[in-house]
Structures are given as structure tokens and as C-alpha cells.
Design an enzyme around this catalytic site. Structure first.
Site, mmCIF file in Angstrom:
data_model
loop_
_atom_site.group_PDB
_atom_site.id
_atom_site.type_symbol
_atom_site.label_atom_id
_atom_site.label_comp_id
_atom_site.label_asym_id
_atom_site.label_seq_id
_atom_site.Cartn_x
_atom_site.Cartn_y
_atom_site.Cartn_z
ATOM 1 N N ARG A 54 -33.790 -8.123 -2.251
ATOM 2 C CA ARG A 54 -33.284 -6.931 -1.574
ATOM 3 C C ARG A 54 -34.052 -6.710 -0.277
ATOM 4 O O ARG A 54 -35.246 -6.970 -0.187
ATOM 5 C CB ARG A 54 -33.445 -5.694 -2.459
ATOM 6 C CG ARG A 54 -32.491 -5.608 -3.623
ATOM 7 C CD ARG A 54 -32.509 -4.218 -4.263
ATOM 8 N NE ARG A 54 -33.857 -3.712 -4.460
ATOM 9 C CZ ARG A 54 -34.439 -2.786 -3.702
ATOM 10 N NH1 ARG A 54 -33.781 -2.247 -2.690
ATOM 11 N NH2 ARG A 54 -35.673 -2.382 -3.960
ATOM 12 N N LYS A 197 -26.140 -3.587 -6.382
ATOM 13 C CA LYS A 197 -26.977 -2.415 -6.176
ATOM 14 C C LYS A 197 -26.270 -1.371 -5.315
ATOM 15 O O LYS A 197 -26.505 -0.172 -5.465
ATOM 16 C CB LYS A 197 -28.302 -2.827 -5.544
ATOM 17 C CG LYS A 197 -29.229 -3.578 -6.496
ATOM 18 C CD LYS A 197 -29.481 -2.802 -7.793
ATOM 19 C CE LYS A 197 -30.488 -3.501 -8.688
ATOM 20 N NZ LYS A 197 -30.630 -2.813 -10.007
ATOM 21 N N HIS A 216 -31.593 3.554 -14.270
ATOM 22 C CA HIS A 216 -31.882 2.144 -14.020
ATOM 23 C C HIS A 216 -32.515 1.597 -15.289
ATOM 24 O O HIS A 216 -33.735 1.584 -15.437
ATOM 25 C CB HIS A 216 -32.827 2.033 -12.822
ATOM 26 C CG HIS A 216 -33.028 0.641 -12.328
ATOM 27 N ND1 HIS A 216 -34.191 0.225 -11.726
ATOM 28 C CD2 HIS A 216 -32.211 -0.444 -12.341
ATOM 29 C CE1 HIS A 216 -34.084 -1.046 -11.376
ATOM 30 N NE2 HIS A 216 -32.896 -1.476 -11.749
ATOM 31 N N SER A 234 -37.171 -3.821 -11.246
ATOM 32 C CA SER A 234 -36.858 -5.228 -11.407
ATOM 33 C C SER A 234 -38.092 -6.022 -11.806
ATOM 34 O O SER A 234 -39.172 -5.852 -11.243
ATOM 35 C CB SER A 234 -36.301 -5.775 -10.090
ATOM 36 O OG SER A 234 -36.031 -7.145 -10.185
ATOM 37 N N LYS A 238 -36.544 -5.331 -18.413
ATOM 38 C CA LYS A 238 -35.346 -4.660 -18.928
ATOM 39 C C LYS A 238 -34.397 -5.648 -19.624
ATOM 40 O O LYS A 238 -33.944 -5.413 -20.738
ATOM 41 C CB LYS A 238 -34.591 -3.949 -17.792
ATOM 42 C CG LYS A 238 -35.320 -2.790 -17.175
ATOM 43 C CD LYS A 238 -34.424 -1.987 -16.240
ATOM 44 C CE LYS A 238 -33.805 -2.811 -15.132
ATOM 45 N NZ LYS A 238 -34.820 -3.445 -14.245
ATOM 46 N N THR A 239 -34.098 -6.750 -18.938
ATOM 47 C CA THR A 239 -33.175 -7.730 -19.502
ATOM 48 C C THR A 239 -33.789 -8.421 -20.707
ATOM 49 O O THR A 239 -33.155 -8.542 -21.766
ATOM 50 C CB THR A 239 -32.781 -8.777 -18.443
ATOM 51 O OG1 THR A 239 -32.172 -8.120 -17.332
ATOM 52 C CG2 THR A 239 -31.796 -9.782 -19.016
ATOM 53 N N ASP A 253 -29.178 -3.355 -17.247
ATOM 54 C CA ASP A 253 -29.735 -2.856 -15.984
ATOM 55 C C ASP A 253 -29.278 -1.466 -15.570
ATOM 56 O O ASP A 253 -30.053 -0.735 -14.979
ATOM 57 C CB ASP A 253 -29.389 -3.845 -14.867
ATOM 58 C CG ASP A 253 -30.235 -3.648 -13.620
ATOM 59 O OD1 ASP A 253 -31.453 -3.417 -13.746
ATOM 60 O OD2 ASP A 253 -29.684 -3.726 -12.515
ATOM 61 N N ARG A 324 -32.396 -15.925 -9.674
ATOM 62 C CA ARG A 324 -31.575 -15.092 -10.555
ATOM 63 C C ARG A 324 -30.407 -15.874 -11.124
ATOM 64 O O ARG A 324 -29.986 -16.885 -10.576
ATOM 65 C CB ARG A 324 -31.002 -13.906 -9.765
ATOM 66 C CG ARG A 324 -32.027 -12.936 -9.209
ATOM 67 C CD ARG A 324 -32.346 -11.859 -10.201
ATOM 68 N NE ARG A 324 -33.285 -10.879 -9.694
ATOM 69 C CZ ARG A 324 -33.517 -9.714 -10.282
ATOM 70 N NH1 ARG A 324 -32.865 -9.383 -11.365
ATOM 71 N NH2 ARG A 324 -34.407 -8.881 -9.769
#
Length: 535
Positions: A54, A197, A216, A234, A238-239, A253, A324
Site C-alpha cells: 500500500r 482496501k 478490520h 496486516s 488475522k488470516t 480480513d 500475497r
């Protein structure tokens, strides 16, 4: 429908190859050499150096109009762009798209809850972008056509290789959203994560207007319907942690919490690949290592090292730490197909503490939960943004400041109401460093984090003794099934406890200074007493 949407619909109708077939998107992406076939059957691409994460400095929200009074313009993550500049960028992109023989058009939606789903249309010159949108957004359902937010459609124009030549703007990369007119532009940016996003930020603007809390976070569900949320920036897990063979994943996410429960905003996963292994993260591994034809796969791997034979090496992070893979949630073996769950029993704040001073788990009372939600202490991990090369401590409100455009009070009030009304327990889990800061200590083992999560969701952490941490004020379990007692007290993991005290006091000071930035808000006085302080 406004005039701008009519023009964009005309463009889509006259030039659009409306791609509802994943197989066609895959075939055309390969034929145009936008994507390469890997040995595991997934597809791969490498973006230019400037587009591997990002870029907050190139991300804008259009100022003016009705949204002007709702956007928190004091937040450093809400960069304003005046409408005339946006319109100049938009005109440049529309004219280029209109000049093409064909464009790719993908119609999907944001939100698994039909009554508040938001339509999203992606118009692009790249078939691989269309496939990414198909991976990440949800299919349109007949029921979603009566959504309360059906007139809030978002149209995203994506030209990853665009050269603007717009006098009003000095560069080529622009990621900008007009909340009022429901239009976004992604120009000169080949980081496909910017698309999802943008959609998330747009939803995070509109959902609170209807009393819905966007977060988030990842989410999963137990066999008895108990739901757990995992909030974090990030790279904090989380994943990884929401993917559990014993608990169907709802999403990894982006979710929202309303009076009916929670629901996923997306239809796919966008997982980090750095150092991924089949042994430690089998769910994610198998999601893109699939049997059958590559036309049945469609997972897109971005910026991972690959040899001439299509063999991927996730241990090699020389391109970026932010490699990713995107794929539909259905590729995971254990998925809650509805994308919805009940009110969460547990909320877990994931923090990657680069200082190495926080315990692997702590329990938060209501005021502490509000404090940590508001401040969102964690670390930005290497590669997640274009200028981050090593972990960097940061405070990101609500564990997602770049995607939360409203004032803090809006999200905080909704969160406070929900956890109080549904008696949700809140925990802090440190997936960062232990035994010292980054460069000295070691990253928390995923097995330790999973053992902690299992103890939380099973209720076993309700049955153990706790001690109060005088510096950070929260409650730390003295024991936890599957976790060494030494690890539970971070001071014991450092070679020199006095150095630990010094670093921990410095972090506590940072909390104090960060909270002072909210001193003019109503919440300040009620959470001041639970703010960490040196001792």
C-alpha cells in the site's frame, strides 16, 4: 443514479467484456501474459518495485459535498483531494478506457448480509484485475438487490499502468475515492490490494450511517455457533489464526457487526506468503495448491520469488516481505458458506509488539478494551507499505486507521455498545516478539499463539489465575494450557530484566502521549485510568 454513473455505465455497456466466468478470466490473463502459470496451478505476477504494498501517501478521499462533515480530516491517514483534481484524474482515466476496443467489467458486491450489501463494479483494462475482483468480492445475489444500501454502489476504475499527465496532479499513482458520488480511481498502481482496501474504506464510511460497526478483522465459528473476531493490522495473524481446521472461517480480513450478528464484507482471502509453509499453515497452503486443471484454480500470487520452472520460494523475500495470494474463500477447506455468524463470544486484538515487552496474552476489562481499540498499538511489518522495510511500532486506531474515515467517536461508540450488550470478552494476543525487541528476540511461535486462541475459545482461560500487570494495567494469566509459564511473563524471557523494564517503560510512555492526542474527546477521562504508565 447520478450523471457520472450514467457515463460509466455507458462505457461498461458499450466496451465491456462482462466477465462472469472465472475460466475465461484465467484463460485471457494467461493468453495476454498478465499472469504466469506456476507449478502448483496458481497464477503469478510481479509488480513494479513501487507497487508491492500500500502507498498511504498516494491514497486520498475527495473533499467537499455531504461527506465533508463526516470525514475526520484531522486524521493523518485521511488525505484530502479537491474535487476538481479528482475530476481531472477521472477524466483522464475514462477517456483512456473509452479509447480501448474493450474493457473488463466485473459486477460484485460487498457484504454477506443481503439487507445491507453494497454493489461494486470494477472497470479495468487488465483481465487479471478482473480475476482479482472475482477472487475478493462476493457474487451478486437476487436478495441483495433489495439491500438498504443498493443505491450506494461503488464504481472503481483501475488502470495499473496509467500515465496521468494531469497538470492538477504531480504524479502517476493515485488511489482516490469520492464517497459522495460512489466512484474510486486506481491509477498507476499495480498493487491489487489497493482495490480491496478502497472498497473496505468505502464500506467503512457508509455502514456506520446505518448503525453497523465495520472492523478490520478475521472471524471464525465453533461447532456450537460461538464466534470469535481477530482484529489486527496486516501481518499480525488475522488470516493465519482465523484459519482453523476445527472452526469454520467466516472471513480473514474485513467484517461488520450489526443487530443480527457479524458478516463478512469480502468473498475471498488476501494472505501473506513470506515464509509460508505447508506444515505451519496447511489451510492457506492447500487453498492454492489444488488438484485439477489450472482453470479451476485462479488463485493469484503476487510478488513471490519463482524460478523458470514455475516453482515458488516463499522463504526468499528479496522481492518484498509482502508477497500475497488472493483466492476465493471457497478454496479453504473449512468455510462458513453463509459468510455470517452470531454475536461474538470473544474479540481478540492481535498486536505484533516489535518491542518484545507485551505478554503473549492478556485479558481486558471494558475500559481497557476501549483504550486498546482506540489506540490500536501494534507494529507495521516489513513490506506492508512501500516504505516499511523493518517492523516499526505504531498506533493505528481500531487496528485499521487507514481504512476508518469517520471520527474516532463513531467507531468507538458502536464497539462499546456491542461488547457491553452482548457480554463479549476481549483479549490482547501478542504475535510479535519475545525475549527482546526485533533483532534480538524471536517472533512468537505460531504454535504458542494457536494454543492461546484455543484456550480463549474453549473458555479455559476463564478458569485460570491472573495477575495484574502494574505497568500495562491488564490481567495476565499465570498459566495457559500449552504455553510455558516463563513465556507468559515477558520479563522472564529477557536476558536482562532491567533492560526489559526500561524498554517497557518507554512503551508505556508512548501510550500516555498517544492518548493525550484524544484529550478533547468525551472518552478520554473514562479510559485515562487504565492507560499504561511507567513504573
Amino acid at each position: 443514479m447520478n450523471e457520472l454513473h450514467r457515463r460509466l455505465d455507458t462505457l461498461a455497456n458499450e466496451k465491456g467484456l462482462k466477465e462472469d466466468s472465472r475460466e475465461l478470466l484465467i484463460i485471457r490473463s494467461l493468453a495476454g501474459q498478465e499472469l504466469l502459470l506456476t507449478q502448483c496451478g496458481a497464477l503469478a505476477r510481479t509488480a513494479p518495485d513501487h507497487s508491492r504494498g500500500r502507498n498511504p501517501k498516494a491514497t486520498y478521499i475527495v473533499s467537499g459535498g455531504e461527506s465533508q462533515e463526516y470525514i475526520d480530516w484531522e486524521s493523518p491517514t485521511n488525505n484530502p483531494m479537491n474535487r476538481s483534481t479528482f475530476d481531472a484524474v477521472l477524466e483522464n482515466m475514462v477517456r483512456r478506457l473509452e479509447s480501448l476496443r474493450n474493457v473488463v467489467v466485473v459486477d460484485r458486491m460487498i457484504g454477506a448480509e443481503d439487507e445491507c450489501a453494497i454493489p461494486v463494479r470494477v472497470i479495468t483494462n487488465k483481465t487479471s484485475v478482473g480475476l482479482f475482483a472475482d477472487n475478493m468480492f462476493r457474487k451478486v445475489t437476487a436478495e441483495s438487490c433489495v439491500s438498504t444500501l443498493r443505491n450506494k454502489r461503488l464504481v472503481i476504475l483501475v488502470l495499473p499502468d496509467n500515465e496521468l499527465h494531469v497538470p492538477e496532479f504531480g504524479g502517476n499513482m493515485v488511489i482516490a475515492t469520492d464517497m459522495n458520488r460512489g466512484v474510486g480511481v486506481v491509477s498507476g498502481c499495480a498493487y491489487y490490494g489497493a482495490i480491496k482496501k478502497m472498497a473496505f474504506t468505502y464500506a467503512n464510511y457508509w455502514l456506520p450511517h446505518f448503525g453497523i460497526l465495520p472492523m478490520h478483522c478475521g472471524a471464525n465459528m465453533g461447532k456450537d455457533g460461538d464466534t470469535t473476531l481477530f482484529l489486527g493490522l496486516s501481518g499480525t495473524g488475522k488470516t493465519t489464526l482465523s484459519t482453523d481446521v476445527h472452526r469454520p472461517i467466516i472471513g480473514d480480513d474485513e467484517h461488520a457487526w450489526m443487530e443480527n450478528g457479524i458478516f463478512n464484507l469480502e468473498g475471498g482471502c488476501y494472505a501473506k506468503l513470506a515464509h509460508l509453509s505447508k506444515e505451519k499453515e496447511p489451510g492457506i497452503w492447500h487453498a492454492f495448491h489444488r488438484s485439477g486443471s489450472h482453470t479451476e484454480n485462479g488463485a493469484i500470487i503476487e510478488n513471490a520469488k519463482m524460478d523458470k520452472n514455475g516453482v515458488l520460494d516463499f522463504a526468499d523475500t528479496s522481492l518484498t516481505e509482502n508477497a500475497r495470494v488472493s483466492f476465493p474463500l471457497s478454496h479453504l477447506g473449512n468455510v462458513e458458506q453463509s459468510g455470517k455468524g452470531g454475536h461474538p463470544n470473544s474479540v481478540i486484538f492481535l498486536t505484533a509488539d516489535a518491542n518484545g515487552v507485551l505478554p503473549p496474552v492478556a485479558k481486558l476489562n471494558h475500559d481497557q478494551a476501549l483504550l486498546w481499540f482506540l489506540l490500536g498499538y501494534t507494529s507495521k511489518l516489513a513490506g506492508t507499505e512501500t516504505d516499511i522495510t523493518t517492523p516499526k511500532s505504531t498506533f493505528s486506531r481500531f487496528f485499521g486507521a487507514p481504512f476508518m474515515p469517520h471520527s474516532s467517536k463513531v467507531y468507538l461508540d458502536l464497539f462499546s455498545k456491542q461488547i457491553k450488550e452482548y457480554k463479549t470478552q476481549v483479549y490482547l494476543v501478542n504475535t510479535g516478539w519475545s525475549g527482546g525487541p526485533f533483532g534480538v528476540g524471536n517472533r512468537m511461535d505460531i504454535a504458542v499463539s494457536r494454543a492461546i486462541i484455543n484456550a480463549v475459545v474453549s473458555g479455559l482461560l476463564n478458569e485460570v489465575e491472573y495477575r495484574i500487570d502494574e505497568r500495562f494495567k491488564f490481567s495476565v494469566p499465570i498459566t495457559c494450557p500449552g504455553v510455558s509459564e516463563k513465556v507468559l511473563d515477558p520479563r522472564n524471557t529477557w536476558d536482562d530484566p532491567l533492560v526489559y523494564d526500561s524498554v517497557a517503560n518507554e512503551l508505556a510512555d508512548e501510550f500516555t502521549h498517544q492518548l493525550e492526542t484524544f484529550s478533547g474527546q468525551d472518552i478520554y477521562s473514562s479510559i485515562l485510568a487504565v492507560c499504561p504508565s511507567p513504573c
